[in-house]
Each structure stands twice: as C-alpha cells, then as structure tokens.
Design an enzyme around this catalytic site. Structure first.
Site, PDB file in Angstrom:
ATOM      1  CG  PHE A 193      -2.206  -1.125   1.191  1.00  6.32           C
ATOM      2  CD1 PHE A 193      -2.065  -2.231   1.226  1.00  6.32           C
ATOM      3  CD2 PHE A 193      -3.224  -0.220   0.033  1.00  6.32           C
ATOM      4  CE1 PHE A 193      -3.190  -2.814   0.755  1.00  6.32           C
ATOM      5  CE2 PHE A 193      -4.603  -1.450  -0.327  1.00  6.32           C
ATOM      6  CZ  PHE A 193      -3.988  -2.639   0.170  1.00  6.32           C
TER       7      PHE A 193
ATOM      8  CG  HIS B  15       2.107   0.213  -4.876  1.00  4.12           C
ATOM      9  ND1 HIS B  15       3.364  -0.268  -5.642  1.00  4.12           N
ATOM     10  CD2 HIS B  15       2.264  -0.950  -4.179  1.00  4.12           C
ATOM     11  CE1 HIS B  15       4.091  -1.619  -4.845  1.00  4.12           C
ATOM     12  NE2 HIS B  15       2.638  -1.577  -4.137  1.00  4.12           N
TER      13      HIS B  15
ATOM     14  N   GLY C  44      -9.662   4.321  -4.267  1.00  2.94           N
ATOM     15  CA  GLY C  44     -11.261   3.984  -4.964  1.00  2.94           C
ATOM     16  C   GLY C  44     -12.160   2.686  -4.382  1.00  2.94           C
TER      17      GLY C  44
ATOM     18  CB  CYS D 182     -13.371  -1.403   1.114  1.00  2.00           C
ATOM     19  SG  CYS D 182     -14.534  -2.859   0.760  1.00  2.00           S
TER      20      CYS D 182
ATOM     21  CE  LYS E 172      -9.117  -4.564  -5.493  1.00  2.00           C
ATOM     22  NZ  LYS E 172      -8.564  -5.319  -4.336  1.00  2.00           N
TER      23      LYS E 172
HETATM   24  N1  LIG Z   1     -16.074  -6.058  -1.762  1.00  2.00           N
HETATM   25  C1  LIG Z   1     -15.362  -6.113  -0.725  1.00  2.00           C
HETATM   26  O1  LIG Z   1     -14.062  -5.535  -1.205  1.00  2.00           O
HETATM   27  C2  LIG Z   1     -15.817  -6.082   0.650  1.00  2.00           C
HETATM   28  C3  LIG Z   1     -14.811  -6.935   1.617  1.00  2.00           C
HETATM   29  C4  LIG Z   1     -15.003  -7.036   2.797  1.00  2.00           C
HETATM   30  C5  LIG Z   1     -15.812  -6.404   3.684  1.00  2.00           C
HETATM   31  N2  LIG Z   1     -16.689  -6.359   2.168  1.00  2.00           N
HETATM   32  C6  LIG Z   1     -18.182  -5.423   3.389  1.00  2.00           C
HETATM   33  O2  LIG Z   1     -19.375  -6.442   2.597  1.00  2.00           O
HETATM   34  C7  LIG Z   1     -20.692  -6.318   2.831  1.00  2.00           C
HETATM   35  C8  LIG Z   1     -20.938  -6.801   1.861  1.00  2.00           C
HETATM   36  O3  LIG Z   1     -19.757  -6.061   0.553  1.00  2.00           O
HETATM   37  P1  LIG Z   1     -19.868  -6.363  -0.756  1.00  2.00           P
HETATM   38  O4  LIG Z   1     -18.935  -5.862  -2.167  1.00  2.00           O
HETATM   39  O5  LIG Z   1     -20.203  -7.682  -1.233  1.00  2.00           O
HETATM   40  O6  LIG Z   1     -22.202  -6.601  -1.441  1.00  2.00           O
HETATM   41  P2  LIG Z   1     -22.587  -6.316  -2.583  1.00  2.00           P
HETATM   42  O7  LIG Z   1     -23.090  -5.142  -2.917  1.00  2.00           O
HETATM   43  O8  LIG Z   1     -22.026  -6.960  -4.093  1.00  2.00           O
HETATM   44  O9  LIG Z   1     -23.278  -7.927  -2.349  1.00  2.00           O
HETATM   45  C9  LIG Z   1     -25.366  -7.200  -0.888  1.00  2.00           C
HETATM   46  C10 LIG Z   1     -26.056  -8.494  -1.583  1.00  2.00           C
HETATM   47  O10 LIG Z   1     -26.924  -8.304  -0.909  1.00  2.00           O
HETATM   48  C11 LIG Z   1     -28.065  -8.470  -1.273  1.00  2.00           C
HETATM   49  N3  LIG Z   1     -29.167  -8.089  -0.334  1.00  2.00           N
HETATM   50  C12 LIG Z   1     -28.998  -6.876   0.373  1.00  2.00           C
HETATM   51  N4  LIG Z   1     -30.074  -6.717   1.482  1.00  2.00           N
HETATM   52  C13 LIG Z   1     -30.292  -8.646   1.546  1.00  2.00           C
HETATM   53  C14 LIG Z   1     -31.171  -9.128   2.280  1.00  2.00           C
HETATM   54  N5  LIG Z   1     -32.052  -8.941   3.612  1.00  2.00           N
HETATM   55  N6  LIG Z   1     -31.290 -10.816   2.132  1.00  2.00           N
HETATM   56  C15 LIG Z   1     -30.516 -11.210   1.252  1.00  2.00           C
HETATM   57  N7  LIG Z   1     -30.263 -10.794   0.329  1.00  2.00           N
HETATM   58  C16 LIG Z   1     -30.011  -9.242   0.306  1.00  2.00           C
HETATM   59  C17 LIG Z   1     -27.818  -7.752  -2.326  1.00  2.00           C
HETATM   60  O11 LIG Z   1     -28.839  -7.949  -3.117  1.00  2.00           O
HETATM   61  C18 LIG Z   1     -26.246  -8.215  -3.032  1.00  2.00           C
HETATM   62  O12 LIG Z   1     -26.436  -9.526  -3.792  1.00  2.00           O
HETATM   63  C19 LIG Z   1     -19.910  -4.948   2.772  1.00  2.00           C
HETATM   64  O13 LIG Z   1     -20.485  -4.693   4.302  1.00  2.00           O
HETATM   65  C20 LIG Z   1     -18.848  -4.064   2.291  1.00  2.00           C
HETATM   66  O14 LIG Z   1     -18.500  -3.180   3.468  1.00  2.00           O
HETATM   67  C21 LIG Z   1     -16.214  -5.986   1.332  1.00  2.00           C
END
Ligand SMILES: NC(=O)c1ccc[n+]([C@@H]2O[C@H](COP(=O)([O-])OP(=O)(O)OC[C@H]3O[C@@H](n4cnc5c(N)ncnc54)[C@H](O)[C@@H]3O)[C@@H](O)[C@H]2O)c1
Length: 438
Positions: free
Chosen positions: A252, A254, A260, A263, A324
């Site tokens: 981290f 770079h 962006g 998260c 990314k």
């Molecule tokens: N994307 C990442 O790299 C990452 C990494 C670590 C933590 N997180 C955290 O994980 C969480 C999820 O992130 P994401 O990127 O997977 O989100 P995302 O938007 O890709 O997926 C969320 C999913 O939840 C579903 N959903 C919403 N409400 C629902 C319900 N009541 N019942 C069933 N399904 C439901 C949506 O339809 C969607 O498919 C967030 O809090 C995020 O901050 C994300």
C-alpha cells in the site's frame, strides 16, 4: 456444518463458495431473484478470478445452494452470516445499515433453532448490539448469539485472501458461539491462520481501523509523490526505501490516482462519523479523506497539463476503468472523477477496460468504449493509464506511438519507465517521478 449466507455479492458469494469448498454445506440467500437464478445455473454475476470454477465444483458436489427463501436456508443452519451491503448513507456519510437490519428482521422471523448470527458486513461499532436487540424484540423466544466477523478479503484476490487470511477476527464473548466459529474456520485454523477472539465492539472497530490505516498509507505516499515531483525525487525509490523497514512494510505504498473502490471511501467516512458522534474525532482519517478527494481531480489537471493546458476538443484514450485490476467493480473508482473532470474541460473520452465496461456504462455518460488498448490509442491526443491491468504492462509501444494523434502518455500507475518512454518519442508523465521533458 450447515451455513446460511445472506447476500450473494462480492463478499457473500466468495465466502459461501469457500466455506462449501472446506466441506460445509452452504446456502446463499439473496433477495435478487435474477442473481439467484443465474447462480443456480453456474453463471457468476461478478468478475472474480477463480470464482466460476469454485462455484461450479461445489454446486456439482451438492455442498453449495442458492435460494431466495431464507426460512428454508435457516432450518438446519448452525450459523447464518449477514453479508449484505453497507453503502454510505446519502447526505451524511454514515453507513447505511438498512440492509443489515432488514436481514436481522428476516432472521428473527425465520429462526427455528439455536443459530449463531454472524455479521460479516462492515458495520459501525454497536451494530451487533442493535442486531441482537432487533431479533430479541421480534422473537423473545429465539435462541441465538450475535457475533462480529469482519471480512478482510480484497477483490481480485478474494479466494486466496479468504482461504489464506492473515487473521480471522471473531468478536464474541459467548462460549457456545466461539465453539461454532472455531469449528467453521477449523480448516483454516489448521493452516495456522490466527483466529483472534475479541469483544464484539472491538471486532467491529478493528475492520474500520484496518481500512483507515491502509487508506492513510496510500494518501501518505501520494503526498510524498507530489513532493518528489517538485524536488526531483523518485517516489518508487522512496517507497522501497521506507517499505523495506519492517515497521513500515512495503504494501500500500504505490503512488497513484488515489484510492477508490467499494470499501475505503465509504469505510473511512463511516469511521469519521462514528468517531465524531462519540466525541473522539479521527483527525488523521479526516485529512486522508480530504487529500484523496482532492487528488482525483488533480489527476485530471495533470492530464490537461500534459496536453499543454487545454483539453477542449481533444480526444483522450483511457486505459482501465475499474478501481483496481482483476475486478469489474466500478464503485467509487478514481476513473469516474478523472473522466468527468476531463469531460467538464471539453475532452472527448474513449476508454478500454478488460472487465469493467458493463458496470462503467451504468455510471459514466458520453464515453465511447472500445475493445482494445490500441483502439483507445488510435487518433488520441493523450493516453491515460488509470488502472494497472496486466494487459497494459507490455503494450506494443511502437504501435501505440504510431496510432496516436499526439504521443502524450500519462501513466497514473507508474507501470512504464520514463527513460524508455522518452526513448520511444513519447511525451510521458507519471506519478512522483522525474517529469519527461518531451
Ligand atoms: N467488496 C469487498 O471487497 C469487501 C471486502 C470486505 C468487506 N466488505 C463488506 O461486505 C459487505 C458486502 O459487500 P459486497 O461488496 O459483497 O456487497 P454487494 O453489494 O456486492 O452484495 C450485497 C448483496 O446483498 C443482497 N441483499 C441485500 N439485502 C438483502 C437481504 N435482506 N436478504 C438477502 N440478500 C440481501 C443484495 O442483493 C446483494 O446481492 C459490505 O458491508 C462491505 O463493506 C466488502
């Protein structure tokens, strides 16, 4: 063990597929019926390396299931994970917890037996208390424990990160829940991944502290890059020079167009809000957010400067749109601010991205999408490298040079060497390294 995973997005789908690969029986539940239907047929709605095969293998082995019916998924579940989105709330930057609380209500209604309710979504301190309160209010008879188990995987390397994590943080003081979590993660535990038990609130805060710290490293090296440009230093050498110090570490560091993604932007904002609400402001993180916001527009100014001060009527080729490489995720990608600022300045934008175009179309207007880096370069007055996809690392530069209207390249990821680009006749600029004289 039996697991229900609520939310089949980037985190839920990867976590569910990995748990099933360990041998657990996992049912992923999502309210998006079209997504569930596609997943049942083995079609993956996101781009994540290795995920399609992992899902196919575990579908075929009948360890991984997809449904919209939470009650059915909960019937035999030892643990139910909440992995729904927690985006920034419009207007104030607090985390929008409506999906998490809806999931809690859904669990309360469907619960039939002792279940460990595990919050995997990134949620502010105290959310676990509220999830517990919601379930208890709706179902005073339910037997459950609410645990925080934040996820640290990175998109683009999500499966490896999930299967070989640096640590697994589990926030609970409930002995029965601790046992369930230990059993669930046992396949990883044997590989020596440290399972760190903390209080629930500590686990919630740990996730935000981790992301804010990483965002701080990025903002820091970006400011050092700006200083390098003023004083004639090389930020890559500075990063190496400090990163080899174990107390600092090389990751981290770079320099680039600013962070962006799905998260860092929302999590830094949410941490700031929580800290302000509790009268313990995180001023360093506040500054990091301001520095990063400013940086994205500054990158557009850098391109305009490379064009000689005006972008009006100029054609700009953009290489890379996603925040990314190795993901199709466009959430808060720096490309959005950079392209919008260039369009505001009168530029015509043509862009190529190996996986992100479908998502980009939803957030960017008036961009022409092309199928190769060479098409993006063709007739362009400037070519800007925004995302460091591997496919951009070994371009046929002579061909690019021949195709361009003007040989201006702005490399916001420092993937090429200034001397080499100068030698090929490009007017080349990059981040935090000696500027090309043309
Ligand atoms: N994307 C990442 O790299 C990452 C990494 C670590 C933590 N997180 C955290 O994980 C969480 C999820 O992130 P994401 O990127 O997977 O989100 P995302 O938007 O890709 O997926 C969320 C999913 O939840 C579903 N959903 C919403 N409400 C629902 C319900 N009541 N019942 C069933 N399904 C439901 C949506 O339809 C969607 O498919 C967030 O809090 C995020 O901050 C994300």
């Amino acid at each position: 063990m039996q697991v229900a995973m609520i939310g089949a997005g980037y985190v839920g789908l990867v976590s569910g597929a990995c748990f099933s690969d360990f041998g657990h029986r996992v049912t992923c539940v999502d309210t998006d019926a079209a997504k569930i239907e596609a997943l049942r047929l083995g079609r993956i709605p996101i781009f994540e390396p290795g995920l399609e095969d992992l899902v196919a293998t575990n579908l075929a082995a009948e360890r991984l299931f997809f449904t919209t019916d939470l009650a059915g998924a909960l019937e035999e579940a030892d643990a139910v994970f909440i992995a729904v989105g927690t985006p920034s709330r419009r207007g104030d930057g607090h985390a929008d917890l409506s999906y998490v609380y809806q999931a809690a209500r859904d669990i309360a209604r469907a619960s039939r037996r002792y279940t460990v309710v595990v919050t995997k979504s990134t949620v502010p301190v105290g959310t676990g208390d509220e999830v517990e309160r919601i379930i208890r209010e709706l179902r005073p008879d339910a037997e459950f424990a609410v645990v925080s188990n934040p996820e640290f995987l990175r998109e683009g390397a999500a499966i490896t990160d999930f299967k070989r994590p640096d640590r697994i943080v589990v926030g609970t003081e409930d002995e029965r829940a601790k046992q369930v979590m230990t059993d669930l993660y046992r396949p990883l535990y044997l590989n020596q991944a440290p399972l760190l038990f903390t209080s629930r609130r500590t686990a919630e805060l740990t996730k935000y502290a981790a992301n804010a710290f990483l965002a701080t490293k990025i903002a820091f090296i970006n400011e050092i890059a700006d200083l390098c440009e003023k004083v004639g230093g090389n930020v890559q050498d500075v990063a190496r020079g400090i990163g080899l110090d174990n107390r600092i570490g090389s990751k981290f560091l770079h320099a680039g167009p600013g962070y962006g993604g799905s998260c860092f932007p929302k999590d830094t904002l949410a941490l700031i809000k929580t800290a302000q609400d509790h009268g313990a402001p995180t001023r360093i993180v506040e500054t990091v957010v301001a520095v990063n916001d400013h940086r994205k527009r500054a990158m557009a100014r850098k391109v305009i400067q490379a064009l000689g001060g005006s972008a009006r009527g100029r054609t700009i080729g953009i290489l890379g749109l996603t925040f990314k490489p190795n993901t199709d995720d466009m959430r808060d990608a720096p490309s959005i601010s950079i392209i919008t600022a260039l369009q505001d300045a009168g530029a015509v934008v043509r862009a190529h991205d190996p996986e992100g175009v479908e998502q980009a179309r939803l957030v960017l207007d008036n961009v022409t999408y092309v199928d190769s880096p060479y098409e993006a370069a063709s007739g362009a007055d400037a070519l800007v490298i925004v995302t460091e996809w591997d496919a951009f690392r070994a371009l046929d530069l002579k061909r690019i040079r021949g195709l361009m209207g003007q040989p201006v390249v702005v490399d916001l990821r420092n993937i090429y060497r200034p001397e080499e680009m100068d030698g090929l006749g490009f007017v080349y600029s990059s981040v935090g390294r000696e500027l090309s004289q043309g």
